[in-house]
Design a protein around this motif. Structure first.
Motif: not given
Length: 518
Positions: A298, A300-302, A304-305, A308, A332, A430-432, A462
């Motif tokens: 994923n 997009k997930q990478e 976003e991480k 952050s 993002c 959904s926020t880490q 989370n």
């Protein structure tokens, strides 16, 4: 009893347990067990069952598989001196000892001056474990004048106190993730990191390049630790990697720049910007490419991480569309509310790119020489650094809510604006889990109870297992209903404008609360 003589000093000892705090050693020689006392310089035969009693009486010991008996007295003496020096150094921090403090510091200084191993042992402990509650560091520094070794150690602690606290906040989070409810395992691994000087090196390193090198070099004796702790081969390296990543992200020493990945024609330019930033002691991520055209990844997930962890988003653009990936990174970054700097060459015509909507923001892209762009980055970094100096050590409060329109959440946000030392953020399910002193779950008259139960479960997932339940509370602003919460979780009924002031004082207490040494 038998004293060591020339006749037996070359005997080989096996399974040697060094109990420096007690000045004793336990070992096998020719199949028989013995206890050796540093005070009496004598060994006494013992039964194997007695070994367990000795080890239960002390929390720390070191083990040597094989050594000459002639080397034992000196090794044990050095170990005993190390613990004595540590005890004297800690006594120097104790204001209740009054007139005894100067003498304790002098004794510690003498022992550290005689042996570099003893000095290193004390240094690793002071810069490895959380600073003792109520310790009088300023007073100790005053009493240590003239005692160079200990004065220097106290000075290092004072200089790195905030960073040391950051590390142990990180340790609590990460260790609970890898070893939930296994306090013994956590304590043993932490002691290993302390004794090897790993934590000391991390908290005292102020140069990002040097820290990056430490990051890439795992501690020695890793295989032996794995064997002792019976850990899977892959678990400890992952623990180290997670510790380093989190510590680098939260450390007040470094600003982190997300330097967006580029199309092929701009790779050299990206390397140029990366070198420019790292020369200024700026952390640049991603370290390795995030572009993985794999259906199982994923992207997009990478992204976003990585975002952050970042303080600034820098992007280099060209007329190539880049399969839409430049726009993904940009969108993002916008969603993450990061400061954004974009650049393109003076001759580029970004509007010629038809497949990427981001180019509609061409007026925000700096069409300039790369050297001028670097100076623009520097200006942004100075502004960010000024902000971070005031906020990274601030008290961090997160308000978790089901929807961003929550009346309770926004009411609390407005109230927290009146508290100058509180940095407040809004978190959705959904926020880490982020680094914060207090996580507030807001409940009001518009909140659906089933959705709220799911919110609690999601936030706990989370954040991971909380080391202290006091760090996560439910604030009820509904005058009629009371939400159902898990046992042990705190509930605060609050429906007036004094609510945030009360919570802020509570958060300040948690923020100041020292972490227990393992």
């Amino acid at each position: 009893m038998e004293k060591l003589t020339t006749a037996n000093q070359n005997n080989q000892l096996t399974d040697v347990y060094i109990l420096g705090q007690l000045g004793k050693a336990i070992y096998r020689r020719e199949g028989q067990c013995f206890v050796y006392s540093l005070e009496d310089r004598e060994e006494v035969p013992c039964e194997e069952k007695e070994i367990v009693l000795w080890l239960d009486a002390i929390s720390e010991y070191s083990v040597i598989s094989q050594m000459k008996q002639s080397d034992l007295p000196e090794l044990l003496k050095e170990s005993a001196n190390a613990y004595d020096a540590l005890s004297f150094t800690l006594n120097g921090l104790d204001a209740d000892l009054e007139e005894l403090r100067p003498r304790a510091i002098q004794m510690a200084n003498k022992l550290c001056g005689k042996s570099e191993k003893v000095h290193t042992f004390v240094q690793n402990r002071l810069l490895g474990y959380p600073f003792p509650q109520g310790a009088d560091l300023d007073g100790a520094i005053t009493f240590a004048q003239g005692c160079e070794k200990i004065l220097n150690l106290y000075g290092q602690v004072k200089e790195n106190l905030d960073t040391l606290q950051v590390f142990h906040n990180v340790w609590q989070t990460v260790a609970n993730e890898f070893f939930p409810h296994q306090e013994t395992e956590q304590a043993r691994i932490l002691r290993f990191l302390v004794n090897k000087g790993v934590i000391r090196d991390w908290v005292t390193t102020t140069n990002w390049g040097n820290f990056k090198q430490l990051w890439q070099t795992p501690p020695t004796d890793e295989e032996r630790l794995l064997e002792k702790l019976n850990l899977p081969d892959e678990k400890l390296p992952k623990l180290f990697a997670s510790l380093k990543e989190e510590f680098a992200r939260r450390s007040p020493r470094w600003i982190t720049v997300f330097l967006a990945e580029v199309t092929d024609d701009l790779e050299d330019r990206r390397d140029q910007i990366k070198d420019f930033l790292e020369a200024q002691n700026i952390r640049v991520i991603p370290e390795t490419t995030l572009i993985k055209w794999d259906e199982n990844i994923n992207i997009k997930q990478e992204v976003e991480k990585a975002l952050s962890q970042s303080d600034l988003f820098v992007q280099l653009l060209s007329e190539k569309a880049g399969k839409g990936y430049p726009q993904l990174q940009y969108e993002c970054a916008k969603q993450a509310n990061l400061r954004i700097l974009q650049w393109c060459d003076e001759t580029s015509n970004l509007q010629a790119v038809s497949k990427v909507n981001v180019w509609a923001l061409v007026d925000a892209v700096l069409k300039t020489k790369i050297a001028d762009f670097q100076q623009r980055i520097t200006v942004q970094l100075k502004e960010i650094q000024a902000i971070l100096l005031n906020t990274r050590d601030a008290i961090k409060v997160s308000i978790s809510t089901i929807t961003p329109e929550s009346e309770a959440a926004h009411s609390l946000m407005e109230q927290f604006k009146q508290e100058g030392d509180i940095v407040c953020t809004l978190s959705l399910p959904s926020t880490q889990g982020e680094n914060c002193d207090l996580d507030i779950l807001s409940f009001d008259k518009e909140t659906d109870e089933n959705s709220f139960s799911r919110l609690i479960a999601q936030r706990r997932k989370n954040y991971g297992e909380r080391p202290q339940p006091s760090q996560q509370i439910v604030v009820n602003m509904d005058p009629v209903r009371t939400p159902l919460i898990p046992a042990g979780m705190q509930l605060l009924d609050c429906q007036n404008n004094q609510c945030a002031k009360y919570i802020a004082n509570y958060a300040r207490t948690i923020h100041r609360e020292p972490r227990k040494a393992a």
